[in-house]
Design an enzyme around this catalytic site. Structure first.
Site, PDB file in Angstrom:
ATOM      1  N   SER A 260       0.813  -1.328  -0.140  1.00 36.96           N
ATOM      2  CA  SER A 260      -0.088  -0.045  -0.005  1.00 36.96           C
ATOM      3  C   SER A 260       0.841   1.253  -0.001  1.00 36.96           C
ATOM      4  O   SER A 260       1.529   1.668   0.884  1.00 36.96           O
ATOM      5  CB  SER A 260      -1.037  -0.001   1.246  1.00 36.96           C
ATOM      6  OG  SER A 260      -1.570   1.314   1.256  1.00 36.96           O
TER       7      SER A 260
ATOM      8  N   HIS B  64      -0.948  -0.963  -4.213  1.00 30.57           N
ATOM      9  CA  HIS B  64      -2.301  -0.639  -3.783  1.00 30.57           C
ATOM     10  C   HIS B  64      -2.353   0.810  -3.526  1.00 30.57           C
ATOM     11  O   HIS B  64      -1.474   1.626  -2.975  1.00 30.57           O
ATOM     12  CB  HIS B  64      -2.609  -1.360  -2.197  1.00 30.57           C
ATOM     13  CG  HIS B  64      -3.990  -1.125  -1.629  1.00 30.57           C
ATOM     14  ND1 HIS B  64      -5.003  -2.035  -2.260  1.00 30.57           N
ATOM     15  CD2 HIS B  64      -4.391  -0.310  -0.796  1.00 30.57           C
ATOM     16  CE1 HIS B  64      -5.842  -1.570  -1.513  1.00 30.57           C
ATOM     17  NE2 HIS B  64      -5.709  -0.476  -0.585  1.00 30.57           N
TER      18      HIS B  64
ATOM     19  N   ASP C  80      -4.575   4.072  -2.279  1.00 31.69           N
ATOM     20  CA  ASP C  80      -5.666   4.391  -1.291  1.00 31.69           C
ATOM     21  C   ASP C  80      -5.983   5.849  -1.502  1.00 31.69           C
ATOM     22  O   ASP C  80      -5.331   6.655  -1.212  1.00 31.69           O
ATOM     23  CB  ASP C  80      -5.269   4.249   0.352  1.00 31.69           C
ATOM     24  CG  ASP C  80      -5.266   3.007   0.641  1.00 31.69           C
ATOM     25  OD1 ASP C  80      -6.120   2.094   0.639  1.00 31.69           O
ATOM     26  OD2 ASP C  80      -4.118   2.706   0.946  1.00 31.69           O
TER      27      ASP C  80
ATOM     28  N   MET D 142      -8.646   8.958  -0.477  1.00 24.69           N
ATOM     29  CA  MET D 142      -9.622   9.356   0.448  1.00 24.69           C
ATOM     30  C   MET D 142      -9.939  10.915   0.200  1.00 24.69           C
ATOM     31  O   MET D 142      -9.247  11.543  -0.272  1.00 24.69           O
ATOM     32  CB  MET D 142      -8.843   9.271   1.898  1.00 24.69           C
ATOM     33  CG  MET D 142      -8.100   8.004   2.057  1.00 24.69           C
ATOM     34  SD  MET D 142      -7.093   7.917   3.763  1.00 24.69           S
ATOM     35  CE  MET D 142      -6.450   6.600   3.819  1.00 24.69           C
TER      36      MET D 142
ATOM     37  N   HIS E  96      -8.246   1.782  -4.382  1.00 24.20           N
ATOM     38  CA  HIS E  96      -9.246   1.505  -3.322  1.00 24.20           C
ATOM     39  C   HIS E  96      -9.780   2.986  -3.163  1.00 24.20           C
ATOM     40  O   HIS E  96      -9.062   3.855  -2.267  1.00 24.20           O
ATOM     41  CB  HIS E  96      -8.398   0.934  -1.960  1.00 24.20           C
ATOM     42  CG  HIS E  96      -9.302   0.978  -0.801  1.00 24.20           C
ATOM     43  ND1 HIS E  96      -8.613   0.672   0.587  1.00 24.20           N
ATOM     44  CD2 HIS E  96     -10.667   1.062  -0.628  1.00 24.20           C
ATOM     45  CE1 HIS E  96      -9.741   0.644   1.288  1.00 24.20           C
ATOM     46  NE2 HIS E  96     -10.852   0.689   0.714  1.00 24.20           N
TER      47      HIS E  96
ATOM     48  N   MET F 114     -11.731   5.507  -1.018  1.00 24.88           N
ATOM     49  CA  MET F 114     -12.485   5.754   0.275  1.00 24.88           C
ATOM     50  C   MET F 114     -13.178   6.993   0.174  1.00 24.88           C
ATOM     51  O   MET F 114     -12.540   7.765   0.672  1.00 24.88           O
ATOM     52  CB  MET F 114     -11.584   5.583   1.704  1.00 24.88           C
ATOM     53  CG  MET F 114     -11.298   4.378   1.866  1.00 24.88           C
ATOM     54  SD  MET F 114      -9.578   4.191   2.648  1.00 24.88           S
ATOM     55  CE  MET F 114      -8.674   4.006   1.461  1.00 24.88           C
TER      56      MET F 114
ATOM     57  N   MET G 276     -12.059  -5.088   4.776  1.00 21.88           N
ATOM     58  CA  MET G 276     -11.160  -4.269   5.449  1.00 21.88           C
ATOM     59  C   MET G 276     -10.877  -4.879   6.996  1.00 21.88           C
ATOM     60  O   MET G 276     -12.006  -5.458   7.625  1.00 21.88           O
ATOM     61  CB  MET G 276     -11.935  -2.851   5.806  1.00 21.88           C
ATOM     62  CG  MET G 276     -11.939  -1.952   4.453  1.00 21.88           C
ATOM     63  SD  MET G 276     -10.420  -1.717   3.710  1.00 21.88           S
ATOM     64  CE  MET G 276      -9.393  -0.954   5.043  1.00 21.88           C
TER      65      MET G 276
ATOM     66  N   GLY H 162      -8.900   4.402   6.364  1.00 19.97           N
ATOM     67  CA  GLY H 162      -8.514   5.939   6.751  1.00 19.97           C
ATOM     68  C   GLY H 162      -7.034   6.091   6.978  1.00 19.97           C
ATOM     69  O   GLY H 162      -6.363   7.115   6.664  1.00 19.97           O
ATOM     70  N   PHE H 163      -6.429   5.108   7.624  1.00 19.42           N
ATOM     71  CA  PHE H 163      -4.959   5.156   8.184  1.00 19.42           C
ATOM     72  C   PHE H 163      -4.194   4.024   7.883  1.00 19.42           C
ATOM     73  O   PHE H 163      -4.928   2.814   8.303  1.00 19.42           O
ATOM     74  CB  PHE H 163      -4.971   5.600   9.781  1.00 19.42           C
ATOM     75  CG  PHE H 163      -5.895   7.007  10.013  1.00 19.42           C
ATOM     76  CD1 PHE H 163      -5.043   8.310   9.864  1.00 19.42           C
ATOM     77  CD2 PHE H 163      -7.067   6.899  10.420  1.00 19.42           C
ATOM     78  CE1 PHE H 163      -6.026   9.502   9.997  1.00 19.42           C
ATOM     79  CE2 PHE H 163      -7.936   8.109  10.407  1.00 19.42           C
ATOM     80  CZ  PHE H 163      -7.351   9.174  10.421  1.00 19.42           C
ATOM     81  N   GLY H 164      -2.800   4.115   7.749  1.00 17.11           N
ATOM     82  CA  GLY H 164      -2.078   2.892   7.973  1.00 17.11           C
ATOM     83  C   GLY H 164      -1.547   2.500   9.195  1.00 17.11           C
ATOM     84  O   GLY H 164      -1.823   3.556  10.222  1.00 17.11           O
TER      85      GLY H 164
ATOM     86  N   ASP I 251      -7.212  -5.824   3.754  1.00 18.94           N
ATOM     87  CA  ASP I 251      -6.726  -4.572   3.783  1.00 18.94           C
ATOM     88  C   ASP I 251      -6.487  -4.124   5.150  1.00 18.94           C
ATOM     89  O   ASP I 251      -7.595  -3.884   5.796  1.00 18.94           O
ATOM     90  CB  ASP I 251      -7.143  -3.834   2.807  1.00 18.94           C
ATOM     91  CG  ASP I 251      -6.499  -2.259   2.772  1.00 18.94           C
ATOM     92  OD1 ASP I 251      -5.266  -2.184   3.269  1.00 18.94           O
ATOM     93  OD2 ASP I 251      -7.136  -1.503   2.115  1.00 18.94           O
ATOM     94  N   GLY I 252      -5.425  -4.036   5.891  1.00 19.92           N
ATOM     95  CA  GLY I 252      -5.447  -3.348   7.116  1.00 19.92           C
ATOM     96  C   GLY I 252      -4.528  -4.337   8.150  1.00 19.92           C
ATOM     97  O   GLY I 252      -5.317  -5.280   8.542  1.00 19.92           O
ATOM     98  N   GLY I 253      -3.455  -3.679   8.602  1.00 21.35           N
ATOM     99  CA  GLY I 253      -2.862  -4.599   9.780  1.00 21.35           C
ATOM    100  C   GLY I 253      -2.130  -5.762   9.221  1.00 21.35           C
ATOM    101  O   GLY I 253      -1.939  -6.854  10.136  1.00 21.35           O
TER     102      GLY I 253
ATOM    103  N   GLY J  85       0.724  -2.330   4.155  1.00 22.79           N
ATOM    104  CA  GLY J  85       1.413  -0.850   4.175  1.00 22.79           C
ATOM    105  C   GLY J  85       2.546  -0.815   5.000  1.00 22.79           C
ATOM    106  O   GLY J  85       3.811  -0.964   4.641  1.00 22.79           O
TER     107      GLY J  85
HETATM  108  C1  DX5 Z   1      -6.530   1.835   5.214  1.00 23.64           C
HETATM  109  C2  DX5 Z   1      -6.173   1.623   3.841  1.00 23.64           C
HETATM  110  C3  DX5 Z   1      -4.927   0.604   3.843  1.00 23.64           C
HETATM  111  C4  DX5 Z   1      -3.868   0.968   4.709  1.00 23.64           C
HETATM  112  C5  DX5 Z   1      -3.007  -0.245   5.285  1.00 23.64           C
HETATM  113  O1  DX5 Z   1      -7.422   2.693   5.213  1.00 23.64           O
HETATM  114  O2  DX5 Z   1      -7.260   1.408   2.990  1.00 23.64           O
HETATM  115  O3  DX5 Z   1      -4.604   0.378   2.571  1.00 23.64           O
HETATM  116  O4  DX5 Z   1      -2.761   1.518   3.793  1.00 23.64           O
HETATM  117  O5  DX5 Z   1      -1.868  -0.036   5.982  1.00 23.64           O
HETATM  118  P1  DX5 Z   1      -1.371  -1.025   6.772  1.00 23.64           P
HETATM  119  O6  DX5 Z   1      -0.808  -2.480   6.214  1.00 23.64           O
HETATM  120  O7  DX5 Z   1      -0.370  -0.452   7.562  1.00 23.64           O
HETATM  121  O8  DX5 Z   1      -2.525  -1.549   8.042  1.00 23.64           O
HETATM  122 ZN    ZN Z   2      -6.481   0.234   1.147  1.00 23.49          ZN
END
Ligand code: DX5
Ligand code: ZN
Length: 216
Positions: free
Chosen positions: A8, A33, A35, A37, A66, A68, A137, A142-144, A175-177, A197
């Site tokens: 990401s 990927h 993102d 927003m 993606h 958002m 998700m 919204g955040f990495g 996607d996420g964590g 990410g």
């Molecule tokens: C969050 C994004 C993700 C994010 C993932 O809203 O959609 O794509 O970049 O980041 P990590 O892998 O650090 O959770």
């Molecule tokens: Zn994403």
């Protein structure tokens, strides 16, 4: 089994994007990927089409976009102009999902629907046969760098059952964590593709993490 890996861009170093894109281009990453927003659908703003035109030019991997944003179909032409492989829109952001999916496919892209952590998999029952991809998700978008929501593993299992029962060809992406540890649980549950990410871009050896995720 092996995973499609989609690093990401949100976690890349924007002070030196060229260096991180070179790393991606020289890696075994399958997709990149992206993102997007709008500060309305999610409480953050990332980057938009003018920046992404340069990213698209500099990156040799297929783009996994993606969105958002509210009214995601307003961006169909902009995403198509990037040459994106995949356009993911949120279930929660689009009232006329069937029409939107058909429009994304007509534009020559893979059509993906994204579910927030609180949206049940069953909401896709009547559209799953038409989807190329479902993005689950595993954090609130919204955040990495957020903590993985473990219940997502159960949602992957449930989605795998729905896909198998309907003969859908949809790819399951999460996607996420995601890191090697959580990725292993997702792969075992039936995921096909992992977005990562922080696990990739903040690693000492990002390419080794990409390889480790692909091997899951
Ligand atoms: C969050 C994004 C993700 C994010 C993932 O809203 O959609 O794509 O970049 O980041 P990590 O892998 O650090 O959770
Ligand atoms: Zn994403």
């Amino acid at each position: 089994m092996s995973q499609i890996v989609s690093p990401s861009l949100l976690s890349a170093n924007f002070g030196n994007l060229q260096q991180d894109l070179d790393m991606i281009n020289n890696s075994n990453a399958d997709w990149l990927h992206i993102d997007i927003m709008d500060g309305v659908f999610v409480p953050n703003i990332s980057f938009g089409p003018p920046v992404l035109q340069y990213v698209a030019k500099l990156c040799n991997k297929p783009l996994d976009v993606h969105l958002m944003v509210v009214n995601p179909m307003n961006y169909l032409d902009a995403v198509k102009a990037l040459g994106a492989r995949i356009m993911n829109i949120h279930y929660e952001a689009e009232t006329h999902l069937h029409r939107a999916i058909m429009q994304i496919k007509d534009a020559g892209m893979m059509a993906g629907v994204t579910l927030n952590p609180s949206t049940p998999v069953v909401m896709l029952k009547d559209i799953i046969a038409d989807l190329d991809l479902v993005l689950l998700m595993s954090v609130n978008p919204g955040f990495g760098g957020q903590k993985f929501i473990a219940h997502t593993v159960d949602k992957v299992r449930e989605l795998r059952e729905l896909i198998d029962a309907t003969g859908s060809k949809a790819v399951i992406e999460v996607d996420g964590g995601v890191n090697v540890e959580t990725g292993k649980l997702l792969a075992e549950a039936g995921a096909d593709a992992l977005v990562a990410g922080n696990a990739v871009f903040k690693a000492d050896d990002p390419q080794a993490v990409i390889d480790a995720l692909r091997a899951l």
